[in-house]
Motif scaffolding. Structure first.
Motif, PDB file in Angstrom:
ATOM      1  N   UNK A  79     -18.009  42.352   4.056  1.00  0.00           N
ATOM      2  CA  UNK A  79     -17.873  41.006   3.496  1.00  0.00           C
ATOM      3  C   UNK A  79     -16.425  40.690   3.155  1.00  0.00           C
ATOM      4  N   UNK A  80     -16.250  39.823   2.143  1.00  0.00           N
ATOM      5  CA  UNK A  80     -14.909  39.388   1.736  1.00  0.00           C
ATOM      6  C   UNK A  80     -14.083  40.579   1.234  1.00  0.00           C
ATOM      7  N   UNK A  81     -12.853  40.683   1.732  1.00  0.00           N
ATOM      8  CA  UNK A  81     -11.993  41.819   1.354  1.00  0.00           C
ATOM      9  C   UNK A  81     -10.704  41.402   0.665  1.00  0.00           C
ATOM     10  N   UNK A  82     -10.211  40.198   1.000  1.00  0.00           N
ATOM     11  CA  UNK A  82      -8.910  39.817   0.449  1.00  0.00           C
ATOM     12  C   UNK A  82      -8.434  38.502   1.031  1.00  0.00           C
ATOM     13  N   UNK A  83      -7.165  38.249   0.801  1.00  0.00           N
ATOM     14  CA  UNK A  83      -6.563  36.964   1.181  1.00  0.00           C
ATOM     15  C   UNK A  83      -5.258  37.217   1.927  1.00  0.00           C
ATOM     16  N   UNK A  84      -5.022  36.392   2.938  1.00  0.00           N
ATOM     17  CA  UNK A  84      -3.724  36.373   3.622  1.00  0.00           C
ATOM     18  C   UNK A  84      -3.343  34.910   3.784  1.00  0.00           C
ATOM     19  N   UNK A  85      -2.098  34.592   3.491  1.00  0.00           N
ATOM     20  CA  UNK A  85      -1.700  33.191   3.637  1.00  0.00           C
ATOM     21  C   UNK A  85      -0.242  33.038   4.007  1.00  0.00           C
ATOM     22  N   UNK A  97       2.037  36.134   2.678  1.00  0.00           N
ATOM     23  CA  UNK A  97       1.624  36.930   1.522  1.00  0.00           C
ATOM     24  C   UNK A  97       0.187  37.386   1.753  1.00  0.00           C
ATOM     25  N   UNK A  98      -0.195  38.482   1.130  1.00  0.00           N
ATOM     26  CA  UNK A  98      -1.562  38.987   1.324  1.00  0.00           C
ATOM     27  C   UNK A  98      -1.901  39.977   0.224  1.00  0.00           C
ATOM     28  N   UNK A  99      -3.190  40.163   0.015  1.00  0.00           N
ATOM     29  CA  UNK A  99      -3.671  41.260  -0.826  1.00  0.00           C
ATOM     30  C   UNK A  99      -5.070  41.629  -0.370  1.00  0.00           C
ATOM     31  N   UNK A 100      -5.419  42.886  -0.592  1.00  0.00           N
ATOM     32  CA  UNK A 100      -6.778  43.359  -0.318  1.00  0.00           C
ATOM     33  C   UNK A 100      -7.331  43.988  -1.586  1.00  0.00           C
ATOM     34  N   UNK A 101      -8.634  43.880  -1.788  1.00  0.00           N
ATOM     35  CA  UNK A 101      -9.272  44.586  -2.903  1.00  0.00           C
ATOM     36  C   UNK A 101      -9.097  46.091  -2.718  1.00  0.00           C
TER      37      UNK A 101
END
Ligand SMILES: CC(C)(COP(=O)(O)OP(=O)(O)OC[C@H]1O[C@@H](n2cnc3c(N)ncnc32)[C@H](O)[C@@H]1OP(=O)(O)O)[C@@H](O)C(=O)NCCC(=O)NCCS
Length: 177
Positions: A79-85, A97-101
């Motif tokens: 499922x959802x793991x993180x954000x990249x933008x 920028x990005x982050x992962x759980x």
């Protein structure tokens, strides 16, 4: 504003990058409330709660997609793991920028997502170069950025980090399409 189509999204070997949605809020709050995630970003405060996550998702509707695009990183089973933008930084450059759980670290997911997102940024979004910066105490992100083709510019900036409640030295990098 120009029409930027991010649906159905970007597919990588193992991941899908798609528009964030309200159902992601609980995971965003859980993962971002980890100081070791938040302290490596400029914007994520600490502590971070569900209201912060809802506000983050709601803000996406008001962004100019010619300047700023945000993807949720999703795995078919996890499922959802993180954000990249990509966002327009203070100098008007497109910055990634990005982050992962934390449960998803160390499996190559950030590299896989960033690599494909940069192809998207050059081919679909028309970017000829993208900048990035990682805190000096964040070698893992430096590895990710090097692996996807970023080079160090030699510049180190003192930049604000909401979670650290102060400035931290950030090593600047650039990627050329
Ligand atoms: C940085 C982050 C995105 C990395 O995600 P990830 O999916 O674990 O990254 P990958 O597995 O694709 O690659 C990480 C690389 O860093 C390396 N690495 C990890 N910890 C390291 C350390 N302490 N020192 C040096 N290298 C390190 C890994 O070995 C790997 O390289 P390899 O594939 O050559 O072995 C993740 O740790 C994260 O979200 N951290 C908090 C938020 C953040 O730092 N965001 C980036 C802000 S610039």
């Amino acid at each position: 504003m120009c029409a930027i189509e991010i649906e159905p999204g970007i597919r990588t070997q193992r991941l899908r990058l798609r528009r964030p949605r309200r159902a992601d809020a609980a995971r965003i709050a859980e993962y971002c409330n980890d100081f070791d995630v938040a302290k490596m970003t400029s914007q994520i405060p600490h502590p971070y709660g569900i209201a912060d996550a809802h506000a983050f998702i709601d803000r996406q509707d008001y962004k100019d997609p010619a300047r700023e695009v945000t993807f949720a990183i999703e795995h078919p089973e996890e499922g959802f793991m993180g954000i990249l933008g990509f966002f327009g930084n203070a100098e008007g450059r497109s910055e990634i920028g990005y982050w992962l759980g934390r449960p998803h670290w160390g499996k190559g997911y950030a590299t896989e997502a960033a690599d494909r997102a940069l192809v998207w940024a050059s081919r679909e979004w028309g970017r000829r170069y993208v900048v990035a910066g990682h805190a000096c105490d964040n070698p893992a992100s430096g590895e990710v950025l090097c692996k996807v083709g970023f080079l160090y510019t030699g510049e180190v900036k003192l930049l604000a980090s909401a979670a650290r409640k102060g400035e931290t030295p950030v090593r600047m990098m650039v990627w050329l399409a």
